[in-house]
Design an enzyme around this catalytic site. Structure first.
Site, PDB file in Angstrom:
ATOM      1  N   LYS A 135     -15.796  -2.164   0.852  1.00 13.24           N
ATOM      2  CA  LYS A 135     -14.966  -2.730  -0.218  1.00 13.24           C
ATOM      3  C   LYS A 135     -15.935  -3.500  -1.097  1.00 13.24           C
ATOM      4  O   LYS A 135     -16.421  -4.565  -0.697  1.00 13.24           O
ATOM      5  CB  LYS A 135     -13.921  -3.679   0.366  1.00 13.24           C
TER       6      LYS A 135
ATOM      7  N   LYS B 103     -10.326   5.452   1.995  1.00 14.43           N
ATOM      8  CA  LYS B 103      -9.083   4.848   2.479  1.00 14.43           C
ATOM      9  C   LYS B 103      -8.355   4.295   1.247  1.00 14.43           C
ATOM     10  O   LYS B 103      -8.835   3.336   0.636  1.00 14.43           O
ATOM     11  CB  LYS B 103      -9.438   3.730   3.463  1.00 14.43           C
TER      12      LYS B 103
ATOM     13  N   GLU C 137       0.816  -1.221   0.000  1.00  9.81           N
ATOM     14  CA  GLU C 137       0.000   0.000   0.000  1.00  9.81           C
ATOM     15  C   GLU C 137       0.846   1.265   0.000  1.00  9.81           C
ATOM     16  O   GLU C 137       0.336   2.366   0.191  1.00  9.81           O
ATOM     17  CB  GLU C 137      -0.960  -0.013   1.197  1.00  9.81           C
TER      18      GLU C 137
END
Ligand code: PGA
Ligand code: ZN
Length: 417
Positions: free
Chosen positions: A332, A383, A200
């Site tokens: 998600k 996010k 990430e």
């Protein structure tokens, strides 16, 4: 102009970890949409099954043999009908026949094809004229836990959340500054630090949890002072990864600590207090609704967010709301399959006053759709990492959306904090 579907094409591509994934094109008479699926590393147990047996190759066959014949001739403008058709073709609860990632890519490519047919950006097609609020970026700065291997913090993610920024561009700038300052601090702290980053784009260093907290506090404080608005931070514990079901303990390998549920609760409560955390994701394992509820009752001015706990699933969320387990939920879309499923969950969340946090996955592609989904579905937080190609693809798309909106662009309200 026509939104009738003329073709659905699937191919194998790779995600940022080099794993095979599926990309789908949906073609209408007047437009085109393309989407590819991400993948999690610390997945929730109740997520849909990503691919049928046989993996991505088999998923592509399913698109060619089952999905495309059913979808061609339907109207891409009717998203619910498309998503319902995907469920009917699969006919299982967890998409194990066609694959949840297959459903995800088809569902998103379809929405974009419809938007594109109308000549509209996706966020405006899905959210209408009212969609003009930009989310605050929640950005991963330091990685640990399952997202790293070797000596690093036990906590999976230390995340910056700049509040009070006037624009998305400013907020993204804050996160990048914090990321840079943390690098300098890590160089001093860890003599062997060699700028390693996780999937990430967050730093991986040989430091402990308390050291990571101290570094985050200083970097956020300095950045707040330089930019003139509050830069806070939070964590994702991803506690299912720490939970040892046999011992009934959370095992912190790096710090050599083992905590039972009560001790974990007290530990998290103290962290929130000591470091003024504004965001805590998955502080307990994915079946421990009770401890989630206890913590939520005990803390103020902090988002308690369920990721593995809810897996974007409306039923799990509804159960959680009844028990008052949290006040935020990670969204998600590929945890649940289709856009319609995810939207249903977002609406349930909003009705209960839960903050929906639109999120990337640790294995991702340069697909930027979640930037549009955050604006369209009015999620006040996104996010999506701070740097690294697949993360910056989403950040940069939000910068473009902000520019497109011009004077109408406004930062979202984050009332809970
Ligand atoms: P993932 O998890 O590796 O499953 O994408 C990231 C997270 O826990 O938020
Ligand atoms: Zn998480």
């Amino acid at each position: 102009m026509s939104t009738v579907i003329e073709d659905v094409i699937a191919r194998k591509i790779f995600n940022s970890r080099g794993e095979e994934t599926i990309e789908v094109d949906v073609i209408t008479a007047s437009g085109f949409g393309r989407a590819s699926a991400p993948a999690g590393e610390s997945r929730g147990k109740a997520e849909v099954v990503y691919y049928p047996q046989g993996g991505v190759d088999e998923a592509i066959k399913k698109v060619e043999e089952l999905i495309s014949p059913e979808l061609v001739g339907l109207n891409a403008d009717f998203q619910e009908e498309i998503d319902k058709t995907l469920h009917e073709i699969d006919n299982t609860k967890d998409f194990r026949i066609i694959g949840g990632n297959t459903a995800f890519a088809v569902s998103l490519a379809n929405a974009e094809a419809a938007a594109n047919s109308y000549g509209l950006p996706l966020f405006q097609y899905l959210g209408g004229y009212a969609a003009h609020e930009l989310p605050y970026p929640l950005g991963n700065i330091i990685s640990g836990g399952k997202h790293t291997c070797g000596k690093s913090p036990d906590i999976q993610e230390f995340l910056a959340l700049p509040q009070g920024a006037d624009s998305f561009l400013e907020a993204a700038t804050a996160n990048i500054k914090i990321h840079g300052k943390v690098k300098e601090a890590l160089k001093k702290k860890d003599k062997l630090f060699s700028s390693g980053k996780s999937d990430e784009g967050a730093w991986v260093a040989n430091i402990t949890d308390p050291e990571a907290f101290e570094i985050m506090v200083s970097a956020c404080e300095e950045t707040s002072n330089e930019l003139g608005f509050k830069c806070n931070f939070g964590i994702d514990i991803a506690a299912s990864s720490l939970w040892n079901g046999r011992k009934k303990k959370y095992v912190y390998e790096r710090s050599g600590k083992e905590l039972d549920s009560g001790e974990q609760l007290e530990f998290i409560r103290q962290l929130i207090e000591k470091y003024h955390l504004v965001y805590v994701e998955d502080p307990f394992h994915e079946e421990d609704y009770e401890s989630f509820a206890e913590l939520t009752k005990k803390v103020k001015n902090c988002l308690i967010c369920g990721d593995d706990l809810f897996v974007t699933n409306n039923e799990r969320l509804t159960h959680g709301i009844k028990m008052r387990v949290a006040n935020a939920i990670i969204i998600k879309v590929n945890q649940v399959g289709t856009l319609t499923d995810a939207l249903e969950t977002i609406e349930t969340a909003k009705r209960a006053g839960y903050v929906p946090v639109m999120s990337h996955r640790s294995g991702d592609t340069c697909d930027w759709h979640i930037a549009h989904l955050a604006v369209a579905f009015r999620c006040p937080i996104i996010k999506t990492g701070v740097v690294e190609g697949t993360r910056i693809a989403k950040i940069n798309e939000l910068v473009r959306i902000e520019e497109f909106l011009g004077d109408r662009a406004k930062m979202a309200e984050l009332q809970i904090l």
